[in-house]
Design a protein around this motif. Structure first.
Motif, PDB file in Angstrom:
ATOM      1  N   THR A  34       0.847  -1.036   0.216  1.00 22.72           N
ATOM      2  CA  THR A  34       0.166  -0.334  -0.238  1.00 22.72           C
ATOM      3  C   THR A  34       1.039   1.418   0.326  1.00 22.72           C
ATOM      4  O   THR A  34       2.317   1.389   0.151  1.00 22.72           O
ATOM      5  CB  THR A  34      -0.949   0.120   1.162  1.00 22.72           C
ATOM      6  OG1 THR A  34       0.124   0.731   2.671  1.00 22.72           O
ATOM      7  CG2 THR A  34      -1.701  -1.245   1.502  1.00 22.72           C
ATOM      8  N   VAL A  35       0.035   2.390   0.608  1.00 25.09           N
ATOM      9  CA  VAL A  35       0.870   3.495  -0.012  1.00 25.09           C
ATOM     10  C   VAL A  35       2.227   4.030   1.068  1.00 25.09           C
ATOM     11  O   VAL A  35       2.460   4.511   1.407  1.00 25.09           O
ATOM     12  CB  VAL A  35       0.410   4.819   0.452  1.00 25.09           C
ATOM     13  CG1 VAL A  35      -0.730   4.794  -1.193  1.00 25.09           C
ATOM     14  CG2 VAL A  35      -1.173   4.630   1.263  1.00 25.09           C
ATOM     15  N   THR A  36       1.431   3.058   2.413  1.00 21.13           N
ATOM     16  CA  THR A  36       2.817   3.105   4.087  1.00 21.13           C
ATOM     17  C   THR A  36       3.572   2.239   3.329  1.00 21.13           C
ATOM     18  O   THR A  36       4.741   2.958   4.269  1.00 21.13           O
ATOM     19  CB  THR A  36       2.083   2.332   4.357  1.00 21.13           C
ATOM     20  OG1 THR A  36       1.734   1.011   4.885  1.00 21.13           O
ATOM     21  CG2 THR A  36       0.468   2.666   5.097  1.00 21.13           C
ATOM     22  N   GLY A  37       3.817   1.898   1.894  1.00 25.19           N
ATOM     23  CA  GLY A  37       4.773   1.031   1.994  1.00 25.19           C
ATOM     24  C   GLY A  37       6.275   1.846   1.578  1.00 25.19           C
ATOM     25  O   GLY A  37       7.423   1.280   1.426  1.00 25.19           O
ATOM     26  N   GLU A  38       6.187   3.254   0.839  1.00 26.00           N
ATOM     27  CA  GLU A  38       7.374   3.727   0.323  1.00 26.00           C
ATOM     28  C   GLU A  38       6.718   4.886   0.987  1.00 26.00           C
ATOM     29  O   GLU A  38       5.376   6.092  -0.142  1.00 26.00           O
ATOM     30  CB  GLU A  38       7.703   3.386  -1.034  1.00 26.00           C
ATOM     31  CG  GLU A  38       8.575   4.189  -1.649  1.00 26.00           C
ATOM     32  CD  GLU A  38       9.322   3.482  -2.798  1.00 26.00           C
ATOM     33  OE1 GLU A  38      10.732   4.251  -3.119  1.00 26.00           O
ATOM     34  OE2 GLU A  38       8.947   2.665  -2.891  1.00 26.00           O
ATOM     35  N   GLN A  39       7.647   6.420   0.796  1.00 30.09           N
ATOM     36  CA  GLN A  39       7.478   7.587   0.808  1.00 30.09           C
ATOM     37  C   GLN A  39       7.849   8.650  -0.011  1.00 30.09           C
ATOM     38  O   GLN A  39       9.102   8.141  -0.323  1.00 30.09           O
ATOM     39  CB  GLN A  39       7.524   7.991   2.450  1.00 30.09           C
ATOM     40  CG  GLN A  39       5.930   8.050   2.898  1.00 30.09           C
ATOM     41  CD  GLN A  39       5.774   6.424   3.526  1.00 30.09           C
ATOM     42  OE1 GLN A  39       7.019   6.231   4.077  1.00 30.09           O
ATOM     43  NE2 GLN A  39       4.929   5.421   3.482  1.00 30.09           N
ATOM     44  N   CYS A  40       7.785   9.863  -0.278  1.00 35.62           N
ATOM     45  CA  CYS A  40       8.834  10.670  -0.890  1.00 35.62           C
ATOM     46  C   CYS A  40       9.243  11.839  -0.126  1.00 35.62           C
ATOM     47  O   CYS A  40       8.006  12.413   0.277  1.00 35.62           O
ATOM     48  CB  CYS A  40       8.049  10.958  -2.277  1.00 35.62           C
ATOM     49  SG  CYS A  40       9.003  11.915  -3.566  1.00 35.62           S
ATOM     50  N   GLU A  41      10.188  12.188  -0.052  1.00 36.63           N
ATOM     51  CA  GLU A  41      10.636  13.495   0.448  1.00 36.63           C
ATOM     52  C   GLU A  41       9.604  15.345  -0.250  1.00 36.63           C
ATOM     53  O   GLU A  41       9.667  15.731   0.840  1.00 36.63           O
ATOM     54  CB  GLU A  41      12.066  13.454   0.223  1.00 36.63           C
ATOM     55  CG  GLU A  41      12.768  14.114  -0.818  1.00 36.63           C
ATOM     56  CD  GLU A  41      14.030  13.836  -0.492  1.00 36.63           C
ATOM     57  OE1 GLU A  41      14.460  14.869  -1.423  1.00 36.63           O
ATOM     58  OE2 GLU A  41      14.511  13.517   0.020  1.00 36.63           O
ATOM     59  N   ARG A  42       9.297  14.788  -0.980  1.00 33.58           N
ATOM     60  CA  ARG A  42       8.537  15.718  -1.551  1.00 33.58           C
ATOM     61  C   ARG A  42       7.193  16.136  -1.145  1.00 33.58           C
ATOM     62  O   ARG A  42       6.388  17.521  -1.002  1.00 33.58           O
ATOM     63  CB  ARG A  42       8.928  15.687  -3.389  1.00 33.58           C
ATOM     64  CG  ARG A  42      10.465  15.570  -3.974  1.00 33.58           C
ATOM     65  CD  ARG A  42      10.760  16.289  -5.079  1.00 33.58           C
ATOM     66  NE  ARG A  42      10.264  15.598  -5.897  1.00 33.58           N
ATOM     67  CZ  ARG A  42      10.891  14.045  -5.940  1.00 33.58           C
ATOM     68  NH1 ARG A  42      11.660  14.013  -5.566  1.00 33.58           N
ATOM     69  NH2 ARG A  42      10.411  12.650  -6.380  1.00 33.58           N
TER      70      ARG A  42
END
Length: 371
Positions: A34-42
């Protein structure tokens, strides 16, 4: 909303069986992502917020550290794509497992599809927030935009699959309630937030895509008010204002990828007609007095699906070689209007295209769950 055939001998289950079962077997060991698996610093959001960046925005060579600039039709490969990939993956996996369950009634397929639905929409640890505040951001300009809502077009088959899987013994009450509550909240958000209110009246494929996903969410929830709004918009705007007398969509022909966008918009129109129609208000059969309707739209594009080199509006600047594929408008149009030539054309095309650019512009890939 059934996938019906008019005077054509056609067995969709037989055609789809081998493809679907092979994919379902391949996806059985796949774990939810899901979206919690990876984040973007931007991203301006948190770990549960979906984030994406506008496709056609690039660094300015005259100001490399400044705001990005637009290059229409040219996808920047260096943007953050992880959440888009995850959502398209979800659509592919749920669409496949729902189709496999439809074909076999095998609860193991249903259980795996439900596991992915639970992670995205019901589990507090991994579920996505019910907004798209940070969709299609542009570095230096916007933390999110209304047109980012088009990204959740890939939840169309997820909602249709969830409705089908809700009848399985593998679906528990808490998960079913969590899924429906999520889609209720998100459907409310895309109707009430300024981003959603802007997107749903966007005068090109974006508006149509808002309606297709909203119709699928409303179908899951039994929201007849939303479905009625979509049907009215289809008649009064998508046909009356956006389609020309050839059955084409001039706003899409004006793009740098006129072929791909023309395919995309008629597929979205077909999705709206398929999901939102009722026996008493059939958008497939509706036509304006001058003849504009779904028949006219598919009649315009079908010859160029059969022979894209006859396309008179110029080649797309990118991905020209990757189209066409198995377009839902061609299949549904063939069945609704009794066109065996369209069906033959559809049958000879690729059902599971690999380029991500094609996948993201083909949100309907599993026809067994469109009914």
């Amino acid at each position: 909303m059934a996938v019906e055939s008019r005077d054509i001998a056609f067995d969709l289950k037989t055609i789809e069986r081998d493809r679907i079962i092979a994919k379902a077997q391949r996806y059985l060991p796949e774990e939810p992502l899901t979206v919690t698996g990876e984040q973007c610093e931007r991203s301006g959001g948190g770990p549960h917020d979906y984030y994406s960046e506008g496709d056609y925005w690039w660094p300015n060579p005259e100001d490399p550290k400044g705001p990005y600039i637009r290059r229409d039709g040219e996808t920047n490969p260096d943007l953050f794509y992880a959440h888009r990939y995850a959502m398209v993956r979800l659509s592919e996996i749920v669409g496949t497992f729902a189709s496999a369950y439809f074909l076999t009634a095998d609860a193991s397929y249903a259980a795996r599809g439900i596991a992915h639905l639970r992670a995205w929409f019901a589990d507090p640890e991994t579920r996505m927030n019910t907004n798209l505040l940070y969709g299609q951001a542009i570095k230096g300009l916007h933390s999110g935009r209304s047109i980012g809502i088009i990204d959740t077009l890939h939840l169309t088959e997820v909602a249709l699959g969830a409705k089908l899987l809700s009848g399985s013994r593998a679906m528990d009450a808490d998960t079913d309630s969590g899924i429906r509550n999520w889609f209720r909240s998100y459907l409310d958000w895309i109707q009430t937030h300024p981003y959603g209110q802007t997107e749903r009246v966007h005068p090109n494929n974006h508006g149509v895509c808002w309606s297709m996903q909203a119709a699928a969410f409303a179908h899951l929830l039994g929201d007849e008010d939303v479905l009625k709004w979509v049907r009215n918009q289809f008649r009064s705007v998508y046909l009356d204002e956006m389609m020309d007398d050839r059955g084409a969509f001039p706003a899409e022909l004006a793009r740098t990828k006129p072929y791909g966008y023309s395919l995309f918009v008629i597929d979205a129109m077909a999705g709206v007609a398929q999901i939102a129609s009722t026996p008493d208000d059939d958008l497939w059969e509706f036509g304006l007095e001058d003849g504009r309707g779904m028949l006219k739209g598919v009649e315009f594009i079908a010859p160029y699906i059969a022979d894209k080199y006859a396309w008179p509006f110029g080649e797309d600047i990118l991905y020209w070689d990757d189209w066409p594929v198995r377009h839902p408008s061609l299949l549904l149009g063939a069945l609704r209007f009794g066109r065996s030539d369209w069906l033959a054309s559809w049958s000879n095309l690729e059902p599971d295209p690999m380029p991500f650019e094609v996948q993201r512009n083909l949100p309907l890939r599993h026809p067994l769950i469109w009914s």
